[in-house]
Write an enzyme that holds these catalytic residues in place. Structure first.
Site, short mmCIF file in Angstrom:
data_model
loop_
_atom_site.label_atom_id
_atom_site.label_comp_id
_atom_site.label_asym_id
_atom_site.label_seq_id
_atom_site.Cartn_x
_atom_site.Cartn_y
_atom_site.Cartn_z
N ASP A 118 -94.38 11.35 -59.49
CA ASP A 118 -95.50 12.11 -58.95
C ASP A 118 -95.44 13.55 -59.43
OD1 ASP A 118 -96.17 9.84 -57.52
OD2 ASP A 118 -95.12 10.50 -55.71
N1 URA Z 1 -91.55 7.26 -55.29
C1 URA Z 1 -92.46 8.19 -54.96
O1 URA Z 1 -92.98 8.20 -53.85
N2 URA Z 1 -92.79 9.12 -55.87
C2 URA Z 1 -92.23 9.18 -57.10
O2 URA Z 1 -92.56 10.06 -57.89
C3 URA Z 1 -91.28 8.20 -57.44
C4 URA Z 1 -90.97 7.25 -56.51
#
Ligand code: URA
Length: 245
Positions: A109
């Site tokens: 993310d």
């Molecule tokens: N899980 C998440 O919630 N975000 C990420 O970036 C990776 C795994």
């Protein structure tokens, strides 16, 4: 040295970043490129990288088909190859690496930090992301709320996400439990926002998330957020082994 596919000299030099085909043609016409110690006159001549000795300005050319990078992704940057408005992980690369057209293997993310592999090797990326391969991914997180052994047991059993999907067994290690907790979580799949949604499923909110390992690779402690390095041959082989079969 690995022997690669026979190909045109100009194409081969362009692939590894010696310039455009036109610029390379010029290099060749100027007599600055040798193949097996003889000046190459024809940009279209064929060479076998790894078997033929190609030199530019007297320096041995090391050919590679693909590039493999390990980045400590900073927060605020998106895991995409291009975007009109937002900075991407590809924007953080040097031109000498960008010329290989790498892409991120999976997504972190925008607000997640940590280990991200970038490669131009589509086959390896596909294997690493295949849900069948169960490549472990390890995250460290700060969580608002007291994380308990009960949560760990839920994660071991699998929790139901907001869309009804029940997660595969995951290992939760509680590093610090309090009004704000710190944890390490190992998951064997990669659903969208997986870690954040797993904590939501037990009524808690992830406030900081960082990936620290993927398969055999561990985030380098001396890579600052935004920095990256090439993987060694051993690391590439370890990745291939971890995701093959
Ligand atoms: N899980 C998440 O919630 N975000 C990420 O970036 C990776 C795994």
């Amino acid at each position: 040295m690995t022997v690669h596919k026979r190909q045109r000299l100009d194409k081969m030099l362009a692939h590894i970043g010696f310039g455009t085909r036109k610029e390379i043609k010029k290099l060749i016409k100027e007599g600055r490129v040798t193949v097996n110690h003889e000046v190459a006159g024809d940009p279209g001549m064929h060479v076998t990288p790894g078997a033929d000795r190609v030199e530019v300005n007297g320096e041995l050319v090391i050919y590679r088909e693909h590039i493999y990078l390990l980045m400590n992704k900073p927060e605020g940057v998106i895991s995409a190859t291009e975007d009109r408005y937002q900075e991407t992980v590809i924007d953080l690369l040097e031109p000498e690496h960008r010329v290989f057209d790498p892409f991120p293997v999976g997504r972190l993310d925008k607000d997640t930090e940590g280990l991200l592999i970038l490669t131009s090797d589509g086959k390896l990326a596909h294997q690493l992301l295949s849900p069948k391969k169960h490549v472990p991914k390890v995250y460290e997180a700060t969580v608002a709320g007291r994380v308990t052994e009960e949560d760990a047991e839920h994660f071991r059993q699998g929790v139901k996400l907001d869309d009804g999907y029940v997660t595969m067994p995951a290992e939760l290690e509680i590093l610090e439990s309090g009004p704000v907790s710190r944890i390490r979580l190992t998951v064997y799949e990669g659903k969208f926002h997986q870690v954040k949604r797993m904590f939501e499923a037990v009524g808690k909110k992830v406030t900081f998330l960082k990936r620290v390992a993927m398969g055999p690779l561990v985030l380098d402690p001396d890579l600052e957020p935004g920095e990256y390095r090439e993987l060694s041959e051993e690391e590439v082989n370890a990745l291939k082994n971890a995701s093959s079969g």
